[in-house]
Each structure stands twice: as C-alpha cells, then as structure tokens.
Design a protein around this motif. Structure first.
Motif, short mmCIF file in Angstrom:
data_model
loop_
_atom_site.label_atom_id
_atom_site.label_comp_id
_atom_site.label_asym_id
_atom_site.label_seq_id
_atom_site.Cartn_x
_atom_site.Cartn_y
_atom_site.Cartn_z
N UNK A 63 2.69 -6.03 -6.37
CA UNK A 63 3.91 -4.47 -5.70
C UNK A 63 2.49 -3.71 -6.75
N UNK A 64 2.76 -2.69 -5.88
CA UNK A 64 2.00 -0.96 -6.62
C UNK A 64 3.74 -0.21 -6.23
N UNK A 65 3.48 0.65 -7.78
CA UNK A 65 4.34 1.98 -7.85
C UNK A 65 3.67 3.44 -8.51
N UNK A 66 3.94 4.49 -7.48
CA UNK A 66 3.80 5.44 -8.21
C UNK A 66 4.35 6.46 -9.59
N UNK A 96 1.12 1.95 -11.27
CA UNK A 96 0.48 1.07 -11.66
C UNK A 96 0.10 -0.18 -10.75
N UNK A 97 -0.25 -1.36 -10.73
CA UNK A 97 -0.30 -2.11 -9.76
C UNK A 97 -0.01 -3.68 -11.01
N UNK A 98 0.78 -4.67 -10.38
CA UNK A 98 0.82 -5.62 -11.11
C UNK A 98 1.34 -6.79 -10.20
N UNK A 99 1.20 -7.70 -10.86
CA UNK A 99 0.99 -8.45 -9.61
C UNK A 99 1.65 -10.63 -10.83
N UNK A 100 2.80 -11.38 -10.12
CA UNK A 100 3.02 -12.51 -10.97
C UNK A 100 2.84 -13.89 -10.24
N UNK A 101 2.48 -15.30 -11.38
CA UNK A 101 2.84 -16.04 -10.21
C UNK A 101 3.23 -17.02 -11.29
N UNK A 102 4.17 -17.85 -10.51
CA UNK A 102 4.95 -18.68 -11.43
C UNK A 102 5.47 -20.23 -10.52
N UNK A 103 5.35 -21.06 -11.37
CA UNK A 103 5.29 -22.76 -10.59
C UNK A 103 5.89 -23.10 -12.43
N UNK A 104 6.96 -23.87 -11.11
CA UNK A 104 8.17 -23.99 -12.81
C UNK A 104 8.54 -23.00 -13.38
N UNK A 142 0.50 -1.27 0.52
CA UNK A 142 -0.09 0.36 -0.13
C UNK A 142 1.11 1.60 -0.28
N UNK A 143 0.83 2.31 -0.50
CA UNK A 143 1.39 3.41 0.02
C UNK A 143 0.30 5.23 -0.56
N UNK A 144 0.24 5.42 0.03
CA UNK A 144 0.27 7.36 -0.12
C UNK A 144 0.62 8.49 -0.34
N UNK A 145 0.79 9.29 -1.25
CA UNK A 145 1.34 10.11 -1.20
C UNK A 145 1.13 11.82 -1.69
N UNK A 146 1.03 13.09 -1.10
CA UNK A 146 0.54 13.79 -0.74
C UNK A 146 1.48 15.13 -1.31
N UNK A 147 0.83 16.06 -2.78
CA UNK A 147 2.69 16.93 -2.48
C UNK A 147 4.30 15.82 -2.63
N UNK A 148 4.84 15.19 -3.03
CA UNK A 148 5.45 14.48 -3.00
C UNK A 148 6.10 14.23 -3.51
N UNK A 149 7.42 14.61 -3.76
CA UNK A 149 8.26 13.78 -5.00
C UNK A 149 9.31 12.86 -4.25
N UNK A 150 9.22 11.64 -4.42
CA UNK A 150 10.23 11.24 -4.12
C UNK A 150 10.70 9.73 -5.12
N UNK A 151 11.18 10.20 -6.20
CA UNK A 151 11.85 8.84 -7.23
C UNK A 151 12.32 8.09 -7.01
N UNK A 152 13.40 8.24 -5.55
CA UNK A 152 13.97 7.08 -5.66
C UNK A 152 13.39 5.79 -4.36
N UNK A 153 11.48 6.78 -3.97
CA UNK A 153 11.23 5.67 -3.27
C UNK A 153 9.48 5.31 -3.93
N UNK A 154 9.61 4.88 -4.49
CA UNK A 154 7.73 5.49 -5.00
C UNK A 154 7.26 3.49 -5.33
N UNK A 155 8.13 2.47 -4.83
CA UNK A 155 7.57 1.26 -4.45
C UNK A 155 7.53 0.03 -4.10
N UNK A 156 6.02 -0.46 -3.27
CA UNK A 156 6.37 -1.54 -2.83
C UNK A 156 6.43 -2.97 -3.46
#
Length: 275
Positions: A203-206, A132-140, A83-97
């Motif tokens: 994952x989620x990404x601003x 962006x919200x992304x997800x991945x599932x892998x078997x073998x 999860x994430x929330x941002x208010x009027x703040x740019x942080x190019x090195x901290x935008x993804x979880x």
C-alpha cells in the motif's frame, strides 16, 4: 524523535489493521484492491484472478488541482500494484491505495518447507510532506512487514514481525527490508485441518498516519512467489501463481512501475513547460 514516534505509531497500525486473526479476516481466496475508507473492489471467487480500482479527481498535468489513485492485484502472476499522484489537492478521505491477496494452502504430507517471498519495488517523491509505502507478508500465524517513509528528515524503513514463534511442529525464519519480505517455514507436523493461510499486501499513503498532503506521487509494487519442498501443497485456487514464469513476472512488475510513474513524469514536464 518525531521519526521514532511515527515509526512506533505505524507499527501499531500494522499490528491492528494488517494482522487480524485468521478466523476473522482470512478467506480461502480473497483479492482486494481498495482506496479506503470506503471505495474498493474485491472477490472471493476462486475463478477470479484479478481485481483493480481507479479514482481520479481532475486531470494530472492539466488541472491545477488533481488527484489520482489506483490499486490492482493479480493472483495468477502474483503481482500487486498501487500508485498515486496529487497536485495541490487535499482529500483526507482519499489518500491511500491498498492491494491484497489471500490464499488457502492445503498441505497433504510432512515434513514440508514453505518458502514465501514478496519482492518490492517502490518509490515516492514530492514537496508536500510525508508519504508512506508499506508491505506485509504472512504465512500461517507468522507475518513480517515493512514501513517506509518519504519526505521526512532521516526517513528510512522499519521492519517488524508478529506471531513467528517456533513450536514442536513448525519453525520460522523471517527477513525484511526495502527490497523484499521473506518467510521460510519448516513443518514437521500438519497444522489444524492441514491448512495454512497466506496473505500479501502492498500500500501507499499520502500523509500516512499524520493526515493528507496536497502534493506528491508514489508507485509501489510487489511480486509474490511461493516454493515448497518435501511434502505437497495444493492451493484453493487452481490459477494461483500459475503465470508468468519468474523472470517474466519480474519484468512485468518493472513495466507496471514504469507505467505508474509515466503519468507523474508527464505532469511534471507539463508544469515545467508552463512556468
């Protein structure tokens, strides 16, 4: 056209970053909760069933400029949350979880069917640009992934698969969308050393691959389940996918999603009251 280019670029990122070779990236047991590029928590200890991480700059709803990001994963319940929330703040090195779980499955006999599902529950909003919200599932060697865009014209979701090639000893059936990723594999022969790796990630990404954005919020969760029939499967971690029961787990995902959005709703309410 812009949307198409974004989708193509993100598929490339998924192919490179999420589908690394088993020998290079996969472990018998790995849990990872990260806020790239550097901040993260992880464990390789099979006795550990959960990790989490939180990063906060300012207080949402109080400070005029703030950012909050969190990621957690519990391999016993199969729950992954970011999860994430941002208010009027740019942080190019901290935008993804990012939340990730990886597990070795030891097959003891064939034929066997492995049915893996990652149920997804994600949302995002904000006037600051692309999320962006992304997800991945892998078997073998087989993986299926989904990328979802919010905040762009005609935004939708893109599903891609990789390595799901039928052979004389295994066949694959995959599907994916906004609500779930699914892989069914049918094995007529044991794989090398009788071992199969499984990985799930949300994952989620601003700003996604285009860069950071100043305002917005997201919440994304995944509920992993694996069922087998025919032969037997033994997981490397004794506690892997042991609790809670499926119905309770689904409720747990919904509760976590609600908690993740509670702070954002409170922030919006305070901001409206102030204006």
């Amino acid at each position: 056209m812009k949307r198409r280019l974004q989708s193509i670029a993100w598929i490339c990122v998924l192919a490179i970053g999420l589908h690394a070779s088993p020998a290079a990236a996969q472990s018998k047991h790995r849990l990872s909760a990260g806020l790239p590029p550097s901040l993260g928590e992880f464990t390789l200890d099979p006795n550990d069933s959960s990790v989490e991480i939180v990063s906060q700059n300012g207080v949402p709803g109080t400070d005029p400029n703030s950012r909050f990001l969190s990621a957690s994963v519990d391999s016993a319940s199969g729950v992954l949350v970011v999860s994430g929330s941002t208010d009027n703040l740019l942080m190019t090195n901290r935008s993804r979880a990012v939340a990730l779980v990886e597990q070795l499955m030891d097959m003891d006999s064939v034929p066997i069917v492995i049915d893996a599902t990652l149920i997804l529950n994600g949302s995002a909003s904000g006037g600051g640009g692309l999320i962006q919200l992304n997800a991945m599932l892998e078997v073998g060697e087989c993986s299926v992934s989904v990328a979802r865009d919010f905040g762009t014209v005609d935004a939708g979701f893109v599903v891609s698969t990789n390595g799901c090639n039928d052979s004389s000893f295994v066949s694959w059936n995959t599907s994916g969308g906004e609500g779930a990723l699914h892989i069914t594999s049918t094995w007529s022969q044991l794989p090398f050393l009788g071992e199969v790796y499984m990985e799930a990630q949300v994952n989620g990404d601003f700003g996604g691959i285009l860069g950071d954005i100043p305002t917005g919020e997201f919440s994304h969760s995944g509920q992993l389940s694996i069922e087998t029939s025919g032969g037997g499967v033994v997981f490397f971690s004794d506690s892997f996918l042991t609790v809670p029961e499926p119905d309770a787990a689904a409720g747990f995902v919904a509760a976590l999603g609600a908690l993740a959005l509670l702070g954002a709703a409170s922030r919006t309410e305070r901001r409206n009251a102030a204006t």
